[in-house]
Design a protein around this motif. Sequence first.
Motif, PDB file in Angstrom:
ATOM      1  N   ASP A 349       0.652  -1.304  -0.048  1.00  0.00           N
ATOM      2  CA  ASP A 349      -0.187   0.301  -0.285  1.00  0.00           C
ATOM      3  C   ASP A 349       0.666   1.267   0.160  1.00  0.00           C
ATOM      4  N   CYS A 350       2.172   1.498  -0.157  1.00  0.00           N
ATOM      5  CA  CYS A 350       2.815   2.288  -0.006  1.00  0.00           C
ATOM      6  C   CYS A 350       4.670   2.564  -1.322  1.00  0.00           C
ATOM      7  N   ASP A 351       4.344   3.397  -1.580  1.00  0.00           N
ATOM      8  CA  ASP A 351       5.235   3.375  -3.400  1.00  0.00           C
ATOM      9  C   ASP A 351       6.627   3.724  -2.560  1.00  0.00           C
ATOM     10  N   ALA A 352       6.610   4.171  -1.528  1.00  0.00           N
ATOM     11  CA  ALA A 352       7.855   5.030  -0.646  1.00  0.00           C
ATOM     12  C   ALA A 352       7.923   4.987   0.593  1.00  0.00           C
ATOM     13  N   ALA A 353       9.083   4.971   1.748  1.00  0.00           N
ATOM     14  CA  ALA A 353       8.875   5.052   3.370  1.00  0.00           C
ATOM     15  C   ALA A 353       9.684   5.239   4.027  1.00  0.00           C
ATOM     16  N   ILE A 354       9.596   5.905   5.162  1.00  0.00           N
ATOM     17  CA  ILE A 354      10.370   6.893   5.762  1.00  0.00           C
ATOM     18  C   ILE A 354      10.192   6.247   7.325  1.00  0.00           C
ATOM     19  N   ASN A 355      11.438   5.479   7.626  1.00  0.00           N
ATOM     20  CA  ASN A 355      11.998   4.987   8.651  1.00  0.00           C
ATOM     21  C   ASN A 355      12.206   5.725   9.426  1.00  0.00           C
ATOM     22  N   VAL A 356      10.747   5.944  10.630  1.00  0.00           N
ATOM     23  CA  VAL A 356      12.223   7.255  11.832  1.00  0.00           C
ATOM     24  C   VAL A 356      12.186   6.910  12.906  1.00  0.00           C
ATOM     25  N   TYR A 357      13.565   7.201  13.652  1.00  0.00           N
ATOM     26  CA  TYR A 357      13.602   6.302  14.824  1.00  0.00           C
ATOM     27  C   TYR A 357      14.939   8.257  15.659  1.00  0.00           C
ATOM     28  N   ARG A 358      14.470   7.930  16.982  1.00  0.00           N
ATOM     29  CA  ARG A 358      14.511   9.172  17.759  1.00  0.00           C
ATOM     30  C   ARG A 358      14.958   9.167  18.714  1.00  0.00           C
ATOM     31  N   PRO A 359      16.593   9.622  18.361  1.00  0.00           N
ATOM     32  CA  PRO A 359      17.795   8.532  19.594  1.00  0.00           C
ATOM     33  C   PRO A 359      17.608   9.349  20.446  1.00  0.00           C
ATOM     34  N   ASP A 360      18.107   8.521  21.888  1.00  0.00           N
ATOM     35  CA  ASP A 360      18.443   9.447  23.139  1.00  0.00           C
ATOM     36  C   ASP A 360      19.184  10.489  22.923  1.00  0.00           C
ATOM     37  N   MET A 361      19.180  11.059  24.471  1.00  0.00           N
ATOM     38  CA  MET A 361      19.959  12.428  24.592  1.00  0.00           C
ATOM     39  C   MET A 361      21.564  11.706  24.309  1.00  0.00           C
ATOM     40  N   THR A 362      21.747  10.514  25.013  1.00  0.00           N
ATOM     41  CA  THR A 362      23.127   9.858  24.907  1.00  0.00           C
ATOM     42  C   THR A 362      23.440   9.970  23.093  1.00  0.00           C
ATOM     43  N   ALA A 363      24.218   9.592  22.787  1.00  0.00           N
ATOM     44  CA  ALA A 363      24.742   8.522  21.665  1.00  0.00           C
ATOM     45  C   ALA A 363      25.062   7.295  21.570  1.00  0.00           C
ATOM     46  N   SER A 364      23.165   6.725  21.437  1.00  0.00           N
ATOM     47  CA  SER A 364      23.181   5.502  21.172  1.00  0.00           C
ATOM     48  C   SER A 364      22.462   4.505  20.611  1.00  0.00           C
ATOM     49  N   TRP A 365      22.679   3.315  19.808  1.00  0.00           N
ATOM     50  CA  TRP A 365      22.110   3.126  18.602  1.00  0.00           C
ATOM     51  C   TRP A 365      21.570   1.508  18.938  1.00  0.00           C
ATOM     52  N   PRO A 366      20.566   1.600  19.838  1.00  0.00           N
ATOM     53  CA  PRO A 366      19.977   0.024  19.909  1.00  0.00           C
ATOM     54  C   PRO A 366      20.048  -0.591  19.401  1.00  0.00           C
ATOM     55  N   GLN A 367      19.740  -1.847  19.887  1.00  0.00           N
ATOM     56  CA  GLN A 367      19.712  -3.236  19.035  1.00  0.00           C
ATOM     57  C   GLN A 367      18.577  -3.808  18.154  1.00  0.00           C
ATOM     58  N   GLU A 368      17.442  -3.164  18.882  1.00  0.00           N
ATOM     59  CA  GLU A 368      16.198  -3.405  18.783  1.00  0.00           C
ATOM     60  C   GLU A 368      15.763  -2.287  16.706  1.00  0.00           C
ATOM     61  N   GLN A 369      16.947  -1.029  16.853  1.00  0.00           N
ATOM     62  CA  GLN A 369      16.958  -0.312  15.666  1.00  0.00           C
ATOM     63  C   GLN A 369      17.470  -1.099  14.938  1.00  0.00           C
ATOM     64  N   VAL A 370      18.633  -2.127  14.881  1.00  0.00           N
ATOM     65  CA  VAL A 370      19.516  -2.626  14.460  1.00  0.00           C
ATOM     66  C   VAL A 370      18.159  -3.464  13.964  1.00  0.00           C
ATOM     67  N   GLY A 371      17.734  -4.153  14.339  1.00  0.00           N
ATOM     68  CA  GLY A 371      16.922  -5.850  14.503  1.00  0.00           C
ATOM     69  C   GLY A 371      15.711  -4.991  13.241  1.00  0.00           C
ATOM     70  N   LEU A 372      14.998  -3.471  13.153  1.00  0.00           N
ATOM     71  CA  LEU A 372      14.207  -3.576  12.900  1.00  0.00           C
ATOM     72  C   LEU A 372      14.548  -3.411  11.134  1.00  0.00           C
ATOM     73  N   LEU A 373      15.869  -2.888  11.298  1.00  0.00           N
ATOM     74  CA  LEU A 373      16.611  -2.734   9.845  1.00  0.00           C
ATOM     75  C   LEU A 373      17.185  -4.159   9.467  1.00  0.00           C
ATOM     76  N   ASP A 374      17.453  -5.178  10.240  1.00  0.00           N
ATOM     77  CA  ASP A 374      17.341  -6.136   9.543  1.00  0.00           C
ATOM     78  C   ASP A 374      16.610  -7.353   9.136  1.00  0.00           C
ATOM     79  N   GLU A 375      15.155  -6.570   9.501  1.00  0.00           N
ATOM     80  CA  GLU A 375      13.644  -7.615   9.315  1.00  0.00           C
ATOM     81  C   GLU A 375      13.695  -6.806   8.034  1.00  0.00           C
ATOM     82  N   ILE A 376      13.613  -5.283   7.942  1.00  0.00           N
ATOM     83  CA  ILE A 376      13.339  -5.092   6.531  1.00  0.00           C
ATOM     84  C   ILE A 376      14.114  -5.716   5.522  1.00  0.00           C
ATOM     85  N   SER A 377      15.394  -5.717   5.696  1.00  0.00           N
ATOM     86  CA  SER A 377      16.278  -6.556   4.456  1.00  0.00           C
ATOM     87  C   SER A 377      15.274  -7.957   4.568  1.00  0.00           C
TER      88      SER A 377
END
Length: 805
Positions: A349-377
């Motif tokens: 139902d879409c032609d393009a998509a925007i995957n939005v992530y709001r980082p915390d105030m500390t510079a970290s990239w949580p595993q759940e975000q890595v997992g979400l990108l892996d799922e998309i792949s």
Amino acid sequence: MLTINQQIEAILDKRLGRGAYEGRGRLQIIEAKIAALKSVREKVEQLDALITTVQKQVEQKQGAYYNMLVSDPDALAQFDELRHLYEGNSSGLRALSKLYEVIGQLERLKLRFGRKAVRVAFIGRERQGKSTFIKTISGLNDKVIPAYSGNSCTGAVSVIHNAERVTDDNGREVKVKVVVTYYDTPSFLEMVNSKLKSFFPDGRYIIGRLEQLDGLALPDALGNGVTMKLASEYAKFKSSVVEHYADYSHLIGAGTCTYYDENEIAQHVAQYEEFDHEAENSHPVKKDDGRTVYQVNYYKYVAVKGVDIHTRFIVDTTKRLELVDTIGIGSSADSKTVEEEMYRVLREDCDAAINVYRPDMTASWPQEQVGLLDEISTKLKDRDPSKWIIYILNKITSGIHVNAQSAEAVLSTVESNLSKDTGNVKPVAWVKAVDGSDFDDVSNSMVAPLLALIANGLDSLDEAMTAAVNDTSKDAYNECLVLIKAANAVTSASAGYSADALSLFDEKLFKDLLKSFGYAMNQIDQKGYATRRDVECFQLEQAYNNIIDQIDVYIPNEEKLLERFETGALVTQNQVFEEYVEQMRNDIFAAFEDVNAQVLHPLQEKVKTDLIEVLYNQGLLRCLPSTYDTSSIDWLRDIIDNYVDEVRYPTLRKALLFILDYQINIEGLVEYNVTKSLYILDKTHKEFIPFQGEFTEDFGQKASDVWQELCNRLTPVQNRLRGWISSFTLIPSHSFYSRVHKFHVKVMTDAEGVDDFRRFYRKNMGLIWAGEINAASKTQKAFGDWTERVTALQKAAVSDNFKLV
């Protein structure tokens, strides 16, 4: 050069069939195929119903069909074979299942290609700020674009349409119009029962009527041993769906309703609304910044299946965009329904998509975000997400949750991770850190490059999606052919024919076939290849002589040799001579090899296609249902695999494979003769004639001497090459004749071959001469309806009705 918006308009024209594509867009093609395949599906359903009727008669051992089948063991055995067409498919006949599948895919493409805008979905985990970006682009507020919780039980999505002018029912211009679509009762009950089954796998809580939800006595909690996510999801379900049944139940089955007032809209599309003052039915909630707000919970959203919002966007470059606001996947209560809905939106139902992530105030990239990108792949690997999905880091520059610095740091981490070549499908096209509340940043850093991505890749994605559906359509076509073949076999069983039908085959049909087939074979055998068997193959001889006659083209010109001496580091005449004599040898050798590919192999393939053409036309094998509808090597292979059983027709199968596997193996002989002829140019061979010129210091003289020496070597090479070509080019002529003649003999003279040939046509006469045989066969009476339905399907199930590309 077209602007990005003009490129997008051109893509939409191609989809909708406008402008240069008037009446022949993707939409029109899809609509035509849907109509054609629905017609095929109807014929399959009719045959399927009859098969079921006959099967019941067989099981009950009574009825007209049963009486006919038991009197004909071969026909009964063929009918029994039809059961295999249901195997491995719980929903029934495989052909029917495949047709439903491909028509469903085409219906989804029809929706996609029928839209007059490009649809972009916002996806990701909950509370990442998707709504912030949507509000910045559209100008809508929180009442219309609410923040859903990830443990919503329905997973409804909102589609925001960019409208030039929005009016109410009276034609007055308004800011926003919201059309809400509610669940019908069957769909809602299916969704609720699916949730109940996930909470109680033993099936103790299954409802058949909507009213049973009112006061449904569910336990307070699921008990020990369940995950925190499932427990939280259950609590949400119990509270919203069961305990607040009265708030939404009247809307189930209401169809669609339109709203203009934002306060009323919020009550239907939001799970809650926050106020800075006490409001009716509100309760205080402490926020992270220390403020106290008053929250009012709503439950009408439970009945909502979809929301369409119409307004005029404030980002003017988005004229042809529609935005889809999906419910965020909950981090603490990850509802499977919501996640599945997100991927459905992405896929369908879409032609393009925007995957939005709001980082915390500390510079970290949580595993759940890595997992979400892996799922998309993983889940979208067949859709090449790197061409239509982007990853946006929600950068906040004001307020108590400022994360601008950490967002830039996370950006580097994500870019580094995405640039690694892991062999996996890249999940997004690119990543940027964008302030979702900053109009200019959203317009310039996100919307503009996203539009460029869409303009560059959308048409190829449309083509890929169509091609993917085309593959399913091919499968459906093949299953239909299998069904037609099996159904025809029931009435083609030899014992099922009347004496008149068998007499017709023996006295007319097969005799006419032999006459036509024999004449055609004689034309390509005795009057074709046989007349050329003792004559040099003209095309091959001409190609070889062209090489020999123009052999001097392989000699380098004197200017090139002079340049070599003038720029070389003290090279001698002998060194340059040996260097170029080796190059000449290689070039001449390559020229002869090229003749094999360009002349010899096509002649070999022509022998095959000549014979295949006779089988297809005069042999009437075109009447046999096949995946391929024109005479070709692939067609013959399909016929052999599906109709010419090795046990039943060993000699005929061998004869047909004699055509299919034909390969004239003379390349080795060519290599041997050319190699011998070029010994004079081979410095590793004893016949090699080395450089004979005098030593000189003059570069011009050196070049002239080497050139002359190279020329002197070609005359003996030419003579040697001519010495073997004349007799050699007789080999293909005789090989071609031999292959054609042997096939002719195998099927029309050899005793075993003749027997196989006749038995094959008698076995398949119901397919090859369907009209003539049925007119004379008792199956026309006993299986008249059967024959009629099979014939109708055979006429409808033609390859053109299944081809998309």
